[in-house]
Scaffold this motif. Structure first.
Motif, short mmCIF file in Angstrom:
data_model
loop_
_atom_site.label_atom_id
_atom_site.label_comp_id
_atom_site.label_asym_id
_atom_site.label_seq_id
_atom_site.Cartn_x
_atom_site.Cartn_y
_atom_site.Cartn_z
N VAL A 100 13.17 -36.34 61.76
CA VAL A 100 13.60 -35.93 62.90
C VAL A 100 12.90 -36.77 64.12
N PHE A 101 13.46 -36.75 65.30
CA PHE A 101 12.68 -37.50 66.25
C PHE A 101 12.87 -36.84 67.70
N GLY A 102 11.84 -37.36 68.54
CA GLY A 102 12.03 -36.80 69.95
C GLY A 102 11.16 -37.76 70.69
N PRO A 126 17.69 -26.34 63.57
CA PRO A 126 18.72 -25.90 62.29
C PRO A 126 18.32 -26.91 61.19
N VAL A 127 18.17 -28.17 61.53
CA VAL A 127 18.20 -29.28 60.80
C VAL A 127 16.80 -29.17 59.68
N VAL A 128 15.86 -28.88 60.80
CA VAL A 128 14.43 -28.79 59.96
C VAL A 128 14.40 -27.49 59.21
N GLN A 129 15.03 -26.25 59.53
CA GLN A 129 15.16 -25.27 58.72
C GLN A 129 15.92 -25.49 57.37
N ALA A 130 16.96 -26.20 57.63
CA ALA A 130 17.72 -26.43 56.33
C ALA A 130 17.21 -27.45 55.29
N ALA A 131 16.34 -28.46 56.05
CA ALA A 131 15.55 -29.20 55.06
C ALA A 131 14.50 -28.51 54.36
N LEU A 132 13.78 -27.75 54.87
CA LEU A 132 12.82 -26.86 54.23
C LEU A 132 13.20 -26.13 53.35
N VAL A 138 9.28 -32.72 56.11
CA VAL A 138 9.93 -33.00 57.17
C VAL A 138 9.08 -33.85 58.09
N ARG A 139 9.16 -34.81 58.78
CA ARG A 139 8.20 -35.68 59.52
C ARG A 139 9.06 -35.68 60.71
N GLY A 140 8.15 -35.64 61.93
CA GLY A 140 8.62 -35.68 63.22
C GLY A 140 8.23 -37.11 64.02
N ALA A 141 8.98 -38.00 64.12
CA ALA A 141 8.69 -39.19 65.01
C ALA A 141 8.61 -39.10 66.56
N MET A 142 7.39 -39.06 66.94
CA MET A 142 7.34 -38.77 68.51
C MET A 142 7.24 -40.12 69.10
N SER A 143 8.55 -40.40 69.82
CA SER A 143 8.45 -41.94 70.42
C SER A 143 7.70 -41.95 71.71
N CYS A 144 7.38 -43.23 72.20
CA CYS A 144 6.80 -43.44 73.47
C CYS A 144 5.67 -42.48 73.97
N THR A 145 4.69 -42.53 72.96
CA THR A 145 3.78 -41.39 73.33
C THR A 145 2.73 -42.26 74.25
N VAL A 146 2.66 -43.44 74.64
CA VAL A 146 2.01 -44.00 75.61
C VAL A 146 2.49 -44.68 76.75
N ILE A 169 9.16 -25.93 65.61
CA ILE A 169 10.35 -25.82 64.65
C ILE A 169 10.11 -25.99 63.19
N GLY A 170 8.86 -26.24 62.80
CA GLY A 170 8.40 -26.18 61.47
C GLY A 170 8.34 -27.70 61.05
N VAL A 171 8.27 -28.77 61.94
CA VAL A 171 7.81 -29.95 61.40
C VAL A 171 6.58 -30.16 60.76
N GLN A 172 6.42 -30.78 59.72
CA GLN A 172 5.12 -30.65 58.90
C GLN A 172 3.97 -31.73 59.22
N ARG A 173 4.43 -32.74 59.67
CA ARG A 173 3.39 -34.04 60.25
C ARG A 173 4.36 -34.86 61.19
N VAL A 174 3.54 -35.49 61.97
CA VAL A 174 4.23 -36.30 63.07
C VAL A 174 3.56 -37.84 63.01
#
Length: 302
Positions: A100-102, A126-132, A138-146, A169-174
């Motif tokens: 997932v991404f933000g 809800p997507v994260v919960q359904a996957a778990l 579940v991995r979370g992509a954090m864009s534009c961090t700099v 929301i339950g993301v396991q790694r980013v």
């Protein structure tokens, strides 16, 4: 300064790399690329994205690609899922991990997915919960961090805010992503420091674009902080459709050459990785966007 003795690379070429290509890449070519990457020793591959074909036509063959891969034991296959509909389609193909991404920038979030950072994470809950529940990672992509193409510099506080929401929301790694490649080592370290407030170093991944030629320096800066998970793209494929002038992810070949030269293990066969990059670049009708691949191919011809 203690550097990791081993690095885990995720190759995002088949997904992040190919999604912006104007020419259609047939499913058979994508499948062959995945096969070549795993033959080179990659144990994590981001394969495709379950987005609306209206927005990303290149990924319309997602289920076909996932079905066509001859899966190897010990290899983790991940897919991007932007919403519940995407997740339901992805689930049928049995990926090991969904992404997932933000964005750490409000302006980028609005331009990219037409909502605020908080709203985007709420949609993903809800997507994260359904996957778990389905037993997927579940991995979370954090864009534009700099840096952001609309806002300019992005503060570490904004990165910490996004990392905290992802954790909630339950993301396991980013993934700490320098989406437009404007990061420099100290800025990248500050973004990682901000993320460490919510995730331990083993659950943080560096994802650096090479727009200004800083990606390897930024990789080294992250290694010096103990980060040992990184994303890269074979042949330096990719870019960002919402960031003008942003070039591809750092090339996997360049990262592997640097790591091996530092005595850091990757489990990857550099020659086979170069071959995989040449294969996809030949199909696209251009040379690999990797200094190491260029040097090795030239040497072979000599």
């Amino acid at each position: 300064m203690s550097l990791p003795s081993r690095v885990q690379l995720i190759d995002v070429g088949p997904r992040d790399g190919l999604q912006n290509e104007k020419q259609a890449v047939p499913a058979a070519v994508k499948i062959e690329l995945v096969h070549r990457l795993q033959a080179a020793g990659l144990t994590e591959i981001e394969v495709t994205s379950f987005v609306s074909p209206k927005w990303v036509p290149q990924m319309a063959d997602n289920a076909h690609v996932m079905a066509g891969i001859e899966r190897q034991a010990g290899v983790r296959y991940s897919v991007l899922t932007p919403n519940q509909i995407g997740f339901e389609a992805a689930r049928k193909t049995q990926p090991h991990e969904i992404v997932v991404f933000g964005a750490a920038s409000e302006a980028f979030s609005q331009k990219n997915i037409n909502c605020s950072i908080a709203e985007s994470i709420e949609r993903f809950a809800p997507v994260v919960q359904a996957a778990l529940t389905a037993g997927m990672a579940v991995r979370g992509a954090m864009s534009c961090t700099v840096g952001c193409p609309y806002e300019g510099d992005v503060s570490p506080d904004s990165v910490a805010y996004l990392a905290g929401l992802m954790k909630q929301i339950g993301v396991q790694r980013v993934d700490v992503c320098d989406t437009i490649g404007v990061g420099t080592p100290r800025k990248v370290q500050k973004a990682i420091e901000a993320t460490l407030g919510h995730f331990d170093v083993a659950h943080i991944c560096g994802h650096f674009h090479d727009t200004y030629g800083q990606a390897l320096a930024n990789t080294l800066a992250a290694l010096q902080m103990g980060v040992w998970n990184f994303q890269s793209s074979v042949a330096g494929l990719g870019g960002c459709p919402y960031a003008k002038g942003a070039t591809g992810n750092v090339s996997s070949e360049d990262v592997v050459f640097m790591l091996h030269g530092m005595g850091i293990e990757t489990g990857i066969d550099l020659d086979k990785l170069v071959d995989a990059g040449v294969f996809i670049s030949d199909f696209l009708g251009r040379k690999p966007n990797s200094r190491v691949a260029t040097a090795i191919v030239t040497k072979r011809m000599g």
